[in-house]
Design a protein around this motif. Sequence first.
Motif, PDB file in Angstrom:
ATOM      1  N   LYS A  69       0.792  -1.341  -0.110  1.00 22.00           N
ATOM      2  CA  LYS A  69      -0.077   0.000  -0.135  1.00 22.00           C
ATOM      3  C   LYS A  69       0.707   1.352  -0.014  1.00 22.00           C
ATOM      4  O   LYS A  69       1.642   1.400   0.808  1.00 22.00           O
ATOM      5  CB  LYS A  69      -0.912  -0.113   1.049  1.00 22.00           C
ATOM      6  N   TYR A  70       0.493   2.168  -1.231  1.00 23.36           N
ATOM      7  CA  TYR A  70       1.181   3.548  -1.094  1.00 23.36           C
ATOM      8  C   TYR A  70       1.170   4.387   0.045  1.00 23.36           C
ATOM      9  O   TYR A  70      -0.174   4.689   0.222  1.00 23.36           O
ATOM     10  CB  TYR A  70       1.221   4.048  -2.363  1.00 23.36           C
ATOM     11  N   VAL A  71       2.003   4.929   0.552  1.00 25.07           N
ATOM     12  CA  VAL A  71       1.921   5.976   1.677  1.00 25.07           C
ATOM     13  C   VAL A  71       2.654   6.946   1.414  1.00 25.07           C
ATOM     14  O   VAL A  71       3.964   6.861   1.288  1.00 25.07           O
ATOM     15  CB  VAL A  71       2.356   5.329   3.218  1.00 25.07           C
ATOM     16  N   ARG A  72       2.150   8.241   1.037  1.00 30.15           N
ATOM     17  CA  ARG A  72       2.989   9.224   0.439  1.00 30.15           C
ATOM     18  C   ARG A  72       4.239   9.630   1.455  1.00 30.15           C
ATOM     19  O   ARG A  72       3.912   9.733   2.778  1.00 30.15           O
ATOM     20  CB  ARG A  72       2.146  10.415   0.374  1.00 30.15           C
ATOM     21  N   GLY A  73       5.337   9.661   1.009  1.00 26.16           N
ATOM     22  CA  GLY A  73       6.522  10.253   1.755  1.00 26.16           C
ATOM     23  C   GLY A  73       7.053   9.170   2.659  1.00 26.16           C
ATOM     24  O   GLY A  73       8.199   9.247   2.940  1.00 26.16           O
TER      25      GLY A  73
END
Length: 162
Positions: A69-73
């Motif tokens: 899951k992409y998590v910004r930063g």
Amino acid sequence: MQRKSRSVLAVFAGLLLVGMLLVPAVSAESEQTDSIGVKSVQILNAGELTVDETGGMTCTADAKSFNVKYVRGLTYKIKVNCEYIETGDVWVQTARFFLKDASGRVLDSKEILDTPGGDESWRGTLEYTFRPNSANDVFNFEISCSGGSESASDVIDILFYE
């Protein structure tokens, strides 16, 4: 009263300075958490490489694939566990371990020269830290090892999603 306030401030400032010296600096690859407890670096155990000279040289590569899951930063570190098993069955060979990006650029490596009379057995990791730009980013990494004329490789696939 004013002298007492200055003394308290001086003690407080001194304690603050001592605390700053005792707390280690956080590097970009540390596994620290931010103020709300979220890891700033997520570790992905991405595979294993083995060069074993028991009865002759054999190499094995076992990579993992991930949907993350992409998590910004958020920064990610892949780790590949490596092992060179030296038994004395083969001499004067070189064991090599590589972690490469999709274009073949070497991101991390380890080389071990097997010399007569020594035990060069080794366990360690190859590592690479990166940060995806967005969801739907795909990363492919090649892991490989070789010893003598034997070699093995596999591919780590990481897909980021929303």
